[in-house]
Design a protein around this motif. Structure first.
Motif, PDB file in Angstrom:
ATOM      1  N   ILE A 146       0.846  -1.187   0.000  1.00  0.00           N
ATOM      2  CA  ILE A 146       0.000   0.000   0.000  1.00  0.00           C
ATOM      3  C   ILE A 146       0.887   1.244   0.000  1.00  0.00           C
ATOM      4  N   GLU A 147       0.441   2.287  -0.664  1.00  0.00           N
ATOM      5  CA  GLU A 147       1.159   3.550  -0.647  1.00  0.00           C
ATOM      6  C   GLU A 147       0.416   4.492   0.315  1.00  0.00           C
ATOM      7  N   PRO A 148       0.877   4.571   1.565  1.00  0.00           N
ATOM      8  CA  PRO A 148       0.135   5.342   2.567  1.00  0.00           C
ATOM      9  C   PRO A 148       0.235   6.846   2.341  1.00  0.00           C
TER      10      PRO A 148
END
Length: 143
Positions: free
Chosen positions: A4-6
């Motif tokens: 995931i790309e937070p």
């Protein structure tokens, strides 16, 4: 693997418009620790009765009456910011606001509905504020 790309909290950016033309948006100093944006709807609820079997459970349906956007922020209070925020709080003035979340800009008119200053002995004063939608709000991708 695919991770995931937070979106980091400090990258949720709230900017206030200056009211000029063209309007310039800048981030206020007071929102420097916590910030958030919430979207809500107000609905009307009906129950549809089965006319073929009126003793059967009805089906619930909802219709959206309105939508609302709210921005909350808090942080350490800078001495120089106090007059501007108290003035806005007392004026009831509506200002254009941008909230940048990830790759989206949410923009529209907002009113300052809450501005609270608190402090403890020997600690820096902090403030909490709430901005609430005062007209149509739009969203657009960041180019």
């Amino acid at each position: 693997m695919s991770y995931i790309e937070p979106i980091l909290g400090e990258k949720i950016l709230v900017k206030l418009g200056d009211g000029e033309s063209p309007e310039i948006f800048t981030a206020p100093n007071v929102i420097n620790t916590t910030r958030g944006i919430s979207f809500s709807t107000s609905t009307e609820t009906d129950e549809l009765i089965d006319l073929a079997d009126q003793s059967a459970p009805a089906q619930t349906i909802r219709r959206v009456k309105s939508t609302d956007t709210k921005i909350d922020g808090s942080g350490m209070l800078d001495h120089a910011d106090v007059p501007e925020w108290i003035e806005w709080s007392l004026s009831g003035k509506i200002r254009n606001v941008q909230a940048i979340v990830g790759n989206v800009i949410v923009e529209g008119p907002f009113v300052l509905t809450s501005f609270a200053i608190t402090g403890d002995r020997l600690k820096s004063a902090t403030c909490d504020l709430t901005l609430e939608q005062a007209g149509a709000v739009s969203q657009k991708p960041i180019a």
